[in-house]
Design an enzyme around this catalytic site. Structure first.
Site, PDB file in Angstrom:
ATOM      1  N   ARG A  58    -103.662   6.544  23.423  1.00 23.39           N
ATOM      2  CA  ARG A  58    -105.061   6.195  23.157  1.00 23.39           C
ATOM      3  C   ARG A  58    -105.780   5.760  24.436  1.00 23.39           C
ATOM      4  NH1 ARG A  58    -107.815   1.532  20.276  1.00 23.39           N
ATOM      5  NH2 ARG A  58    -109.729   2.456  19.498  1.00 23.39           N
ATOM      6  N   HIS A  62    -109.316   7.291  25.909  1.00 18.93           N
ATOM      7  CA  HIS A  62    -110.477   6.452  26.230  1.00 18.93           C
ATOM      8  C   HIS A  62    -110.819   6.524  27.716  1.00 18.93           C
ATOM      9  CE1 HIS A  62    -111.152   3.872  22.456  1.00 18.93           C
ATOM     10  NE2 HIS A  62    -110.530   4.969  22.133  1.00 18.93           N
ATOM     11  N   ASN A  91    -113.276  -0.273  22.783  1.00 16.74           N
ATOM     12  CA  ASN A  91    -112.124  -0.404  23.680  1.00 16.74           C
ATOM     13  C   ASN A  91    -111.301  -1.651  23.439  1.00 16.74           C
ATOM     14  OD1 ASN A  91    -112.565   1.932  25.099  1.00 16.74           O
ATOM     15  ND2 ASN A  91    -113.909   0.940  26.566  1.00 16.74           N
ATOM     16  N   HIS A 187    -103.244  11.104  16.171  1.00 13.29           N
ATOM     17  CA  HIS A 187    -103.222  10.117  15.083  1.00 13.29           C
ATOM     18  C   HIS A 187    -101.999  10.295  14.177  1.00 13.29           C
ATOM     19  CE1 HIS A 187    -107.831   9.092  15.387  1.00 13.29           C
ATOM     20  NE2 HIS A 187    -107.133   8.694  16.424  1.00 13.29           N
TER      21      HIS A 187
HETATM   22  C1  HEM Z   1    -113.332  11.590  16.997  1.00 14.29           C
HETATM   23  C2  HEM Z   1    -112.368  11.146  17.744  1.00 14.29           C
HETATM   24  C3  HEM Z   1    -111.594   9.891  17.534  1.00 14.29           C
HETATM   25  C4  HEM Z   1    -111.913   8.762  16.844  1.00 14.29           C
HETATM   26  C5  HEM Z   1    -113.192   8.460  16.080  1.00 14.29           C
HETATM   27  C6  HEM Z   1    -110.785   7.851  16.948  1.00 14.29           C
HETATM   28  C7  HEM Z   1    -110.731   6.599  16.390  1.00 14.29           C
HETATM   29  C8  HEM Z   1    -109.625   5.771  16.395  1.00 14.29           C
HETATM   30  C9  HEM Z   1    -109.551   4.475  15.776  1.00 14.29           C
HETATM   31  C10 HEM Z   1    -110.704   3.780  15.075  1.00 14.29           C
HETATM   32  C11 HEM Z   1    -108.296   3.998  15.965  1.00 14.29           C
HETATM   33  C12 HEM Z   1    -107.743   2.651  15.507  1.00 14.29           C
HETATM   34  C13 HEM Z   1    -107.751   1.657  16.650  1.00 14.29           C
HETATM   35  C14 HEM Z   1    -107.244   0.306  16.282  1.00 14.29           C
HETATM   36  O1  HEM Z   1    -107.428  -0.149  15.173  1.00 14.29           O
HETATM   37  O2  HEM Z   1    -106.642  -0.357  17.159  1.00 14.29           O
HETATM   38  C15 HEM Z   1    -107.572   4.991  16.688  1.00 14.29           C
HETATM   39  C16 HEM Z   1    -106.257   4.898  17.049  1.00 14.29           C
HETATM   40  C17 HEM Z   1    -105.599   5.810  17.847  1.00 14.29           C
HETATM   41  N1  HEM Z   1    -106.162   6.923  18.447  1.00 14.29           N
HETATM   42 FE1  HEM Z   1    -107.960   7.706  18.045  1.00 14.29          FE
HETATM   43  N2  HEM Z   1    -109.810   8.451  17.701  1.00 14.29           N
HETATM   44  C18 HEM Z   1    -110.265   9.682  18.082  1.00 14.29           C
HETATM   45  C19 HEM Z   1    -109.607  10.595  18.873  1.00 14.29           C
HETATM   46  C20 HEM Z   1    -108.398  10.357  19.474  1.00 14.29           C
HETATM   47  C21 HEM Z   1    -107.795  11.208  20.476  1.00 14.29           C
HETATM   48  C22 HEM Z   1    -108.419  12.482  21.018  1.00 14.29           C
HETATM   49  C23 HEM Z   1    -106.606  10.637  20.809  1.00 14.29           C
HETATM   50  C24 HEM Z   1    -105.582  11.078  21.819  1.00 14.29           C
HETATM   51  C25 HEM Z   1    -105.439  12.288  22.265  1.00 14.29           C
HETATM   52  C26 HEM Z   1    -106.452   9.446  19.992  1.00 14.29           C
HETATM   53  C27 HEM Z   1    -105.344   8.649  19.970  1.00 14.29           C
HETATM   54  C28 HEM Z   1    -105.190   7.528  19.181  1.00 14.29           C
HETATM   55  C29 HEM Z   1    -103.933   6.823  19.025  1.00 14.29           C
HETATM   56  C30 HEM Z   1    -102.592   7.213  19.631  1.00 14.29           C
HETATM   57  C31 HEM Z   1    -104.199   5.725  18.203  1.00 14.29           C
HETATM   58  C32 HEM Z   1    -103.210   4.617  17.794  1.00 14.29           C
HETATM   59  C33 HEM Z   1    -103.341   3.473  18.769  1.00 14.29           C
HETATM   60  C34 HEM Z   1    -102.330   2.354  18.573  1.00 14.29           C
HETATM   61  O3  HEM Z   1    -101.523   2.394  17.660  1.00 14.29           O
HETATM   62  O4  HEM Z   1    -102.369   1.420  19.380  1.00 14.29           O
HETATM   63  N3  HEM Z   1    -107.564   9.298  19.219  1.00 14.29           N
HETATM   64  N4  HEM Z   1    -108.401   6.064  16.958  1.00 14.29           N
END
Ligand code: HEM
Ligand SMILES: *[C@@H]1O[C@H](CO)[C@@H](O)[C@H](O)[C@H]1NC(C)=O
Ligand SMILES: *[C@@H]1O[C@H](CO)[C@@H](O)[C@H](O)[C@H]1NC(C)=O
Ligand SMILES: *[C@@H]1O[C@H](CO)[C@@H](O)[C@H](O)[C@H]1NC(C)=O
Ligand SMILES: CC(=O)N[C@H]1CO[C@H](CO)[C@@H](O)[C@@H]1O
Length: 321
Positions: A58, A62, A91, A187
């Site tokens: 993530r 970002h 962030n 995800h």
């Molecule tokens: C429209 C695009 C995206 C949206 C709206 C989005 C939104 C989010 C949100 C809201 C979370 C939860 C964060 C939290 O509660 O801490 C999350 C987690 C995550 N996102 Fe996305 N995301 C998007 C695209 C991506 C992309 C492109 C990647 C990587 C290539 C990614 C990788 C991750 C990962 C690995 C997590 C888990 C983080 C953790 O467990 O610490 N996301 N995302």
């Protein structure tokens, strides 16, 4: 004649930027153990806490999304720059800055002022992907660290946007709808705080009821974890309900049964323009794995600084003096 001269000047201007393009093994001569050092420290951290893998993946997204992959996400606020990128709302849940610090210290010891913080994020992310069961891929390196980090520029896509809006957000970075659907496969690991999807359980877009596209059993389970619409507690829930620690295509299968946690996850399965892509990814883990690492490399090329642009930070949290 004049046209030829114009072309000639154009080519000269173009050449330096071509000759310094990111490439695999950029540090082979200047810091031969750079990639091994990163890998060792990521593995060491993963053995203690495997949630480091989704955190890095993530962080990479970002970082690359805002001002390109330039480590702008790592800059700490200071007296002269109080609102850096990492203070921005989307962030706030980015983690594992300490691991990046640790890797940077080791690299500065081994080969001072050589390996950029932006490349550290990209390399550590590759190792996180592999640890999570993804395919190993070569990471083109040679990124330089940026000189700007502003919260106001952290306009990351929100979880409650439409596929159309998400596509716009990816298009401006040179990424396609297909790239978006594949990158969202990230995800398949990690978790989300309840506040990012609470409305889907209780009061979807002010409707007074839950999001009807979410599987009923999942709504029930999540209500049990997240409490009520006004609950002050904000625990985290796995984004992929089945294979929560595996970077795999199971995420897309979950979407197909209404078990996408975030609204945008569920949307890509339901939107007519992306539903076939989701079906295709769900059908073949091998196809997903190959597509995913390609898309990650593409994401890593977004607006990178190269050559003599930017700098090589000595401390990832601060610009050089
Ligand atoms: C429209 C695009 C995206 C949206 C709206 C989005 C939104 C989010 C949100 C809201 C979370 C939860 C964060 C939290 O509660 O801490 C999350 C987690 C995550 N996102 Fe996305 N995301 C998007 C695209 C991506 C992309 C492109 C990647 C990587 C290539 C990614 C990788 C991750 C990962 C690995 C997590 C888990 C983080 C953790 O467990 O610490 N996301 N995302
Ligand atoms: C791993 O890190 C996460 C996030 O910081 C934390 O919530 C969790 O308790 C940690 N797990 C262990 C086993 O230390
Ligand atoms: C999306 O969520 C934000 C805050 O989480 C909220 O301010 C906004 O109104 C929501 N947009 C829609 C269309 O629901
Ligand atoms: C969970 O994922 C595994 C591996 O992809 C699959 O074989 C199984 O059918 C899934 N189970 C459920 C309940 O979705
Ligand atoms: C969820 C959360 O803590 N949001 C905060 C994010 O940062 C802004 C200021 O940058 C705060 O106003 C939010 O409360």
């Amino acid at each position: 004649m004049e046209l030829t001269v114009v072309w000639f000047i154009f080519l000269i201007l173009l050449t330096p930027s071509l000759s310094v393009a990111l490439h695999v093994g950029f540090y082979d001569q200047t810091c031969p153990h750079a990639e091994a050092i990163v890998q060792h420290l990521v593995h060491q951290r993963y053995a203690i806490n495997n949630t480091v893998a989704p955190a890095l993946i993530r962080m990479y997204f970002h970082d690359c999304y805002v001002r390109g992959c330039d480590a702008s996400i790592l800059i700490d606020p200071s007296n002269t720059n109080k609102e850096t990128e990492k203070t921005a709302e989307p962030n706030l849940t980015i983690r594992e800055f300490e691991l990046i610090d640790k890797i940077k210290s080791k690299l500065e010891e081994t080969c001072p002022q050589t390996v950029s913080c932006a490349d550290i994020i990209a390399l550590a992310t590759r190792d996180a992907v592999v640890l999570s069961g993804g395919e190993r891929y070569n990471v083109p390196t040679g990124r330089r660290d940026g000189l700007v980090s502003k919260a106001s520029e952290a306009n990351l896509p929100m979880q409650n946007i439409t596929v159309d809006q998400a596509l716009q957000a990816f298009t401006i970075k040179g990424l396609t709808l297909n790239d978006m659907v594949i990158l969202l496969g990230a995800h398949s690991v990690g978790s989300s705080h309840c506040h990012f999807f609470r409305d889907r359980l209780f009061d979807f877009q002010g409707s007074g009821h839950a999001d009807r596209t979410m599987n009923g059993a999942l709504i029930k389970k999540l209500k049990g974890i997240c409490g009520s619409m006004t609950s002050k507690l904000d625990p985290s829930v796995f984004l992929d309900q089945n294979t929560s620690f595996a970077l795999d295509s199971e995420y897309y299968n979950q979407l197909r049964i209404g078990k996408g946690l975030l609204q945008i996850d569920q949307e890509i399965s339901n939107d007519p323009r992306t539903t076939t892509m989701v079906t295709n990814m769900a059908a073949s883990n091998a196809h997903f794995q190959q597509s995913f690492v390609k898309a990650m490399v593409k994401l890593g090329n977004v607006d990178v600084l190269q050559g003599t642009a930017g700098e090589i930070r000595t401390n990832c949290r601060a610009f050089n003096k």
